[in-house]
Scaffold this active site. Structure first.
Site, PDB file in Angstrom:
ATOM      1  N   HIS A 264       0.877  -1.185   0.000  1.00 54.24           N
ATOM      2  CA  HIS A 264       0.000   0.000   0.000  1.00 54.24           C
ATOM      3  C   HIS A 264       0.912   1.233   0.000  1.00 54.24           C
ATOM      4  CE1 HIS A 264      -3.482   2.386   0.634  1.00 54.24           C
ATOM      5  NE2 HIS A 264      -3.870   1.997   1.838  1.00 54.24           N
ATOM      6  N   HIS A 305      -2.028  -2.392  -9.666  1.00 54.32           N
ATOM      7  CA  HIS A 305      -3.020  -1.803  -8.767  1.00 54.32           C
ATOM      8  C   HIS A 305      -4.250  -2.680  -8.758  1.00 54.32           C
ATOM      9  CE1 HIS A 305      -5.644   1.134  -6.876  1.00 54.32           C
ATOM     10  NE2 HIS A 305      -4.533   1.670  -6.434  1.00 54.32           N
ATOM     11  N   ASP A 362       2.965   5.595  -6.966  1.00 51.82           N
ATOM     12  CA  ASP A 362       4.216   5.549  -6.206  1.00 51.82           C
ATOM     13  C   ASP A 362       5.458   5.400  -7.065  1.00 51.82           C
ATOM     14  OD1 ASP A 362       3.188   5.859  -3.657  1.00 51.82           O
ATOM     15  OD2 ASP A 362       2.543   3.779  -3.580  1.00 51.82           O
TER      16      ASP A 362
HETATM   17  N1  CMC Z   1       5.270  -7.049  -9.991  1.00 51.77           N
HETATM   18  C1  CMC Z   1       5.190  -8.282 -10.545  1.00 51.77           C
HETATM   19  N2  CMC Z   1       4.044  -8.974 -10.668  1.00 51.77           N
HETATM   20  C2  CMC Z   1       2.927  -8.406 -10.189  1.00 51.77           C
HETATM   21  C3  CMC Z   1       2.940  -7.127  -9.610  1.00 51.77           C
HETATM   22  C4  CMC Z   1       4.161  -6.445  -9.520  1.00 51.77           C
HETATM   23  N3  CMC Z   1       4.231  -5.216  -8.969  1.00 51.77           N
HETATM   24  N4  CMC Z   1       1.673  -6.802  -9.219  1.00 51.77           N
HETATM   25  C5  CMC Z   1       0.910  -7.856  -9.557  1.00 51.77           C
HETATM   26  N5  CMC Z   1       1.662  -8.819 -10.147  1.00 51.77           N
HETATM   27  C6  CMC Z   1       1.194 -10.082 -10.715  1.00 51.77           C
HETATM   28  C7  CMC Z   1       0.840 -11.092  -9.619  1.00 51.77           C
HETATM   29  O1  CMC Z   1       1.952 -11.885  -9.287  1.00 51.77           O
HETATM   30  C8  CMC Z   1      -0.256 -11.877 -10.287  1.00 51.77           C
HETATM   31  O2  CMC Z   1       0.354 -12.740 -11.217  1.00 51.77           O
HETATM   32  P1  CMC Z   1      -0.287 -14.225 -11.490  1.00 51.77           P
HETATM   33  O3  CMC Z   1      -1.651 -13.962 -12.060  1.00 51.77           O
HETATM   34  O4  CMC Z   1       0.639 -14.869 -12.441  1.00 51.77           O
HETATM   35  O5  CMC Z   1      -0.341 -14.904 -10.150  1.00 51.77           O
HETATM   36  C9  CMC Z   1      -1.015 -10.827 -11.105  1.00 51.77           C
HETATM   37  O6  CMC Z   1      -0.032  -9.805 -11.398  1.00 51.77           O
HETATM   38  C10 CMC Z   1      -2.198 -10.224 -10.371  1.00 51.77           C
HETATM   39  O7  CMC Z   1      -1.726  -9.646  -9.167  1.00 51.77           O
HETATM   40  P2  CMC Z   1      -2.501  -9.614  -7.791  1.00 51.77           P
HETATM   41  O8  CMC Z   1      -1.501  -9.709  -6.686  1.00 51.77           O
HETATM   42  O9  CMC Z   1      -3.609 -10.623  -7.804  1.00 51.77           O
HETATM   43  O10 CMC Z   1      -3.133  -8.184  -7.839  1.00 51.77           O
HETATM   44  P3  CMC Z   1      -3.768  -7.412  -6.609  1.00 51.77           P
HETATM   45  O11 CMC Z   1      -4.836  -6.562  -7.158  1.00 51.77           O
HETATM   46  O12 CMC Z   1      -4.142  -8.353  -5.501  1.00 51.77           O
HETATM   47  O13 CMC Z   1      -2.535  -6.535  -6.071  1.00 51.77           O
HETATM   48  C11 CMC Z   1      -1.038  -4.757  -5.691  1.00 51.77           C
HETATM   49  C12 CMC Z   1      -2.367  -5.186  -6.303  1.00 51.77           C
HETATM   50  C13 CMC Z   1      -0.938  -3.233  -5.748  1.00 51.77           C
HETATM   51  C14 CMC Z   1      -0.957  -5.208  -4.218  1.00 51.77           C
HETATM   52  C15 CMC Z   1       0.118  -5.411  -6.503  1.00 51.77           C
HETATM   53  O14 CMC Z   1       0.027  -5.028  -7.860  1.00 51.77           O
HETATM   54  C16 CMC Z   1       1.481  -5.051  -5.948  1.00 51.77           C
HETATM   55  O15 CMC Z   1       1.925  -5.684  -4.989  1.00 51.77           O
HETATM   56  N6  CMC Z   1       2.189  -4.028  -6.545  1.00 51.77           N
HETATM   57  C17 CMC Z   1       3.473  -3.606  -6.044  1.00 51.77           C
HETATM   58  C18 CMC Z   1       3.303  -2.757  -4.807  1.00 51.77           C
HETATM   59  C19 CMC Z   1       2.800  -1.354  -5.135  1.00 51.77           C
HETATM   60  O16 CMC Z   1       3.339  -0.676  -6.006  1.00 51.77           O
HETATM   61  N7  CMC Z   1       1.798  -0.911  -4.359  1.00 51.77           N
HETATM   62  C20 CMC Z   1       1.257   0.435  -4.481  1.00 51.77           C
HETATM   63  C21 CMC Z   1      -0.169   0.455  -4.946  1.00 51.77           C
HETATM   64  S1  CMC Z   1      -0.660   2.114  -5.420  1.00 51.77           S
HETATM   65  C22 CMC Z   1      -0.571   2.983  -3.952  1.00 51.77           C
HETATM   66  C23 CMC Z   1      -1.707   2.677  -3.056  1.00 51.77           C
HETATM   67  O17 CMC Z   1      -2.858   2.928  -3.447  1.00 51.77           O
HETATM   68  O18 CMC Z   1      -1.451   2.229  -1.927  1.00 51.77           O
END
Ligand code: CMC
Length: 426
Positions: A264, A305, A362
């Protein structure tokens, strides 16, 4: 109501479920009635669950749209000020000039913190993470402002809201000063909100500090871009804590704790750490390879995201602001070059394209904050400061309308009932 009705067929019975339409966004199926028929619904991570009704912020993740009270974020970031956005989030409408002046005056009359509060800082180690300090100090505000804790009193709620917005820059700057071993700076109310924050951060009592207007404007824009984001993890945490009738300072402290995580608000700090670890442009390909390897566990921080699956409109404005700040300061940051190369590769790579992973707010904010002189450990504190009006607006909205204590159910998969076994028989 939408005029539609959903039907759920299960075990030869049909449950009729009402369907609601909002002003924008998908229709929502009201699943409350399944409880009376002996069922729960299951949606870990709230992937498809609307936890509340809200009039504050709208996001269309496919179109990359973010509206606060109907106004697009791009317009607010370039034409408004952070204080005006605070007013808008809290009150629902843009203020008239008189209303704006009154709001600003009220904020200015609350910028100082209780003198006793500095002893809370002194209880922390100097190398404590500023988020740990902020979490504790904001929670502690409830021990100082007993005169605004009655959540049923609209005037109390308003005073608490003003206090939080007014004091967060002072508290954040004190976190920094404490970690540096420098004297705390009192706020200066003749300065604008963001200029005052920069002076409390970088000024000292020995000499005048002249605020660079380009940096003050960039800071203001960063606060605007973080001001609200509907039912994200920290805002939902604030609502959940608020639903127990906890006081607003405790609720915001809970939101700060939730924001801290690297998935987050902690991502801005994680992005810079990641760029530092990659080190140079020639290592980018290797890093991307590691991100794509599921066994490696490396994530491309600042990418992806839960809601935006096309682009994050905040990231666009952030990148533009990044260019402006680096130009104004004449900085050529190799980490910016690295970030741009990383973005370029990721946007073309099938791994990221197929999963709809794009730069989020970010990805570039850390580079701007670093250029302004803000240390990495303070990045998430800045996010918390900016997000405060959003948290309060959601808390206010919930408390001023009928609500229930937030109490999710579960799918239990543990042991059946069994008898306790005394220690000597195990
Ligand atoms: N790098 C590599 N792979 C990723 C990433 C990433 N940053 N984000 C998602 N994926 C992959 C994930 O491994 C999954 O792959 P698979 O389908 O093969 O298992 C797929 O994409 C879907 O991801 P998810 O984890 O199910 O997506 P989510 O909606 O649960 O997670 C998130 C969203 C923001 C937690 C995630 O994208 C992440 O961890 N990003 C990096 C951290 C980040 O930059 N966070 C800031 C968010 S914006 C600021 C805020 O609002 O807080």
């Amino acid at each position: 109501m939408s005029g539609k009705q959903a039907k759920l067929s299960i075990d030869q019975q049909t449950i009729d479920l009402p369907v609601y339409s909002g002003t924008l966004g998908p229709d929502v199926i009201d699943v409350k009635d399944v409880l009376a028929k002996g069922y729960f619904t299951f949606d870990p991570g709230f992937m498809a669950t609307a936890s509340c009704e809200s009039k504050i912020t709208y996001i269309d993740g496919d179109q990359g749209i973010l509206l606060h009270r109907g106004y697009p974020i791009e317009q607010l970031a370039t034409q408004s000020t952070y204080e005006e956005v605070c007013y808008l989030l809290l009150n629902g409408e843009l203020p008239s000039p008189v209303q704006m002046q009154d709001f600003r005056d009220r904020i200015k009359s609350h910028t100082m913190v209780h003198e006793q509060l500095q002893f809370f800082y002194r209880g922390f180690r100097r190398d404590a993470h500023p988020m740990a300090v902020m979490c504790g100090v904001v929670g502690a505000l409830s021990a100082f402002y007993h005169d605004s804790l009655d959540i049923r009193n609209p005037e109390h709620r308003q005073v608490s809201a003003i206090r939080l917005i007014a004091k967060m820059p002072t508290i954040a700057a004190m976190c920094y000063k404490y970690s540096e071993g420098q004297p705390f700076m009192y706020p200066r109310n003749d300065l604008d909100y963001s200029a005052n924050f920069l002076r409390m951060m970088f000024g000292n009592p020995c000499e005048d500090y002249e605020v660079n207007p380009v940096l003050a404007r960039a800071m203001d824009r960063i606060f605007i871009l973080h001001a609200d984001h509907e039912q994200n993890a920290s805002t939902s945490t604030v609502r959940m804590a608020g639903s127990t009738e906890a006081n607003p300072f405790a609720c915001i402290a809970a939101g700060i704790a939730a924001l801290w995580g690297p998935s987050h608000g902690g991502a801005n700090e994680a992005v810079l750490r990641m760029l530092g670890e990659i080190g140079s442009v020639d290592k980018v390909d290797d890093f991307v390879r590691r991100v794509k390897d599921k066994n490696d566990g490396t994530k491309l921080m600042g990418f992806g995201h839960r809601v935006y699956k096309n682009f994050d409109p905040r990231a666009k404005v952030m990148k533009q602001t990044c260019d402006e700040v680096l130009n104004a300061l004449g900085i050529q940051d190799p980490q910016l070059e690295l970030a741009m190369k990383l973005e370029d590769i990721a946007l073309k790579d099938d791994y990221f394209v197929s999963r709809k992973l794009y730069p989020n707010v970010d990805f570039y904010s850390g580079i701007i904050l670093k250029a302004i002189g803000i240390p990495m450990s303070l990045f998430t504190v800045i996010f918390a400061l900016g997000r405060t009006p959003g948290w309060i607006a959601h808390w206010q909205e919930m408390i001023s309308n009928p609500y229930k204590i937030a109490r999710p159910r579960q799918l239990y998969t543990g042991s059946l009932q069994r008898n306790y076994v005394p220690a000597n028989q195990r």
